[in-house]
Design a protein around this motif. Structure first.
Motif, PDB file in Angstrom:
ATOM      1  N   LEU B 152      11.913  16.693  26.479  1.00  0.00           N
ATOM      2  CA  LEU B 152      11.753  16.800  25.102  1.00  0.00           C
ATOM      3  C   LEU B 152      10.557  17.824  25.328  1.00  0.00           C
ATOM      4  N   HIS B 153       9.298  17.653  25.993  1.00  0.00           N
ATOM      5  CA  HIS B 153       8.174  18.561  25.907  1.00  0.00           C
ATOM      6  C   HIS B 153       8.478  20.396  26.490  1.00  0.00           C
ATOM      7  N   PRO B 155       9.467  23.555  26.123  1.00  0.00           N
ATOM      8  CA  PRO B 155      11.135  24.809  24.862  1.00  0.00           C
ATOM      9  C   PRO B 155      11.676  25.088  26.176  1.00  0.00           C
ATOM     10  N   TRP B 158      15.128  24.053  25.453  1.00  0.00           N
ATOM     11  CA  TRP B 158      15.456  23.753  24.562  1.00  0.00           C
ATOM     12  C   TRP B 158      16.095  25.097  24.061  1.00  0.00           C
ATOM     13  N   GLU B 159      15.441  25.568  24.729  1.00  0.00           N
ATOM     14  CA  GLU B 159      16.233  27.955  24.377  1.00  0.00           C
ATOM     15  C   GLU B 159      17.622  27.738  24.915  1.00  0.00           C
ATOM     16  N   ILE B 186       7.174  15.645  16.799  1.00  0.00           N
ATOM     17  CA  ILE B 186       8.297  16.265  17.995  1.00  0.00           C
ATOM     18  C   ILE B 186       9.739  16.585  18.071  1.00  0.00           C
ATOM     19  N   THR B 189      10.265  18.368  14.569  1.00  0.00           N
ATOM     20  CA  THR B 189      10.352  19.952  14.657  1.00  0.00           C
ATOM     21  C   THR B 189      10.952  20.442  15.345  1.00  0.00           C
ATOM     22  N   GLN B 190      11.489  19.582  16.782  1.00  0.00           N
ATOM     23  CA  GLN B 190      12.161  20.109  17.796  1.00  0.00           C
ATOM     24  C   GLN B 190      14.019  20.983  16.575  1.00  0.00           C
ATOM     25  N   LEU B 193      13.506  23.287  14.271  1.00  0.00           N
ATOM     26  CA  LEU B 193      13.551  24.841  15.051  1.00  0.00           C
ATOM     27  C   LEU B 193      14.638  25.452  15.386  1.00  0.00           C
ATOM     28  N   TYR B 194      14.966  24.663  15.995  1.00  0.00           N
ATOM     29  CA  TYR B 194      15.923  24.635  17.100  1.00  0.00           C
ATOM     30  C   TYR B 194      17.716  24.002  16.038  1.00  0.00           C
TER      31      TYR B 194
END
Lengths: 67, 266
Positions: B152-153, B155, B158-159, B186, B189-190, B193-194
């Motif tokens: 999870l930490h 990015p 996550w892309e 976290i 937020t993720q 953001l995604y």
């Protein structure tokens, strides 16, 4: 002390499996039970193999006798 | 509009006995769940405990649970996501299994924790190599991505959510100590953001290491694309069952247009 029979060993293995299935069992105890269980099953298998070998010998003797 | 019912199962290590799973699966099935996720170290013991177990016992535990889950997937027509430890050449590999009635596929965790007090990277035989896409699959038209808790930490992983238009990230974790708030923030937020849902399953239970007690605190949750917690479990054995919908994902993309902003600059 009386020698354990094949049936005793199977009963022992079953009891170990039942204990292993308990969720509250501490890890240390479950590892010990697992190792005891493997040993018991191995001993039972050895007894079975020995019995099979004896039956084979008896069968062979019986065939020879008929001949 | 499409919807999908998902479940997160919050349990401590099952040991050799998975018989209670049928109760939870029956329940999830009766509520229409099509996907169910487990926390880390539920099917197997915590990695520090594995070090004190015979490898044959760990293998037996893994095989027994995989066979049981495969039969449950078939019986209840569900996709199961469950972290599991595989035994290869006398070493352990930490993977996440995706189990359906037809097959079992594995996602090998790419980034493992590597700190002096918690060194999974050294313990497990997972390859260290350039990152690739995590496992992505579809359930009833929803694109689902598997992410191992610690990943999870990062990015870069996550892309892939943006690139592959993922709708739901499933996140099995084994979070402990006092990290509740950090993880919640976290994840929220993720998700925002995604623009995706995040379904976390965190394990329960304790591990005693000399004078320190590691307490795994639950907090399994479903977070929506707006970064809001839709449902969260506390610190007891329980199961979360919630519905996710395509509309929320599409509206988030339409309103915030993060992807469009990036496309203009490519």
């Amino acid at each position: 002390m009386k020698n354990e029979t094949f049936e005793d060993k199977i009963a022992n293995a079953k009891s170990i499996i039942e204990k292993l299935m308990r969720q509250d069992i501490p890890l240390e105890e479950s590892v010990k039970l697992y190792e005891d269980g493997l040993k018991t099953i191995k001993e039972a298998q050895d007894m079975l193999e020995l019995a099979k070998a004896k039956i084979t010998i008896i069968e062979q003797d019986s065939i020879k006798a008929k001949e | 509009m499409k919807t999908l019912v998902v479940a997160s199962l919050q349990l401590q290590t099952l040991g050799m006995n998975g018989s209670k799973l049928d109760f939870y699966f029956k329940n999830a099935h009766s509520k229409g769940a099509r996907l169910i996720v487990f926390g880390e170290y539920v099917l197997n013991h915590f990695y520090k405990e594995l070090a004190n177990m015979p490898i044959s016992m760990v293998r037996e535990q893994t095989d027994k649970h995989l066979a049981l889950l495969k039969s449950l997937a078939k019986l209840y027509d569900m996709t199961i996501v469950a972290p599991i430890v595989l035994c290869k050449k006398n070493r352990y590999v930490k993977v996440i299994a995706k189990i359906t009635s037809k097959q079992i596929a594995y996602y090998e965790q790419q980034i493992l924790i590597s700190y002096p007090h918690w060194d999974e990277q050294n313990f497990f035989a997972n390859d260290i190599k350039p990152l690739k896409s995590p496992m992505i699959f579809s359930v009833d038209g929803f694109r689902v991505m598997i992410m191992a808790g610690f990943e999870l930490h990062f990015p870069k992983l996550w892309e892939y959510v943006r690139e592959k238009k993922v709708d739901l990230v499933v996140l099995p974790t084994s979070s402990t100590f006092g990290s509740h708030n950090r993880w919640r923030e976290i994840i929220k937020t993720q998700a925002f953001l995604y623009g995706c849902y995040v379904l976390r399953a965190n394990r329960l239970g304790e591990y005693s290491d000399k004078d320190i007690k590691w307490r795994f605190y639950g907090d399994s949750m479903l977070v929506n694309p707006d970064g809001e917690v839709e449902m969260m479990l506390e610190d007891k054995e329980s199961m979360l069952i919630e519905e996710i919908d395509k509309k929320s994902i599409q509206e988030h993309r339409k309103v915030w247009q993060f992807e469009k902003a990036l496309q203009l600059r490519q």
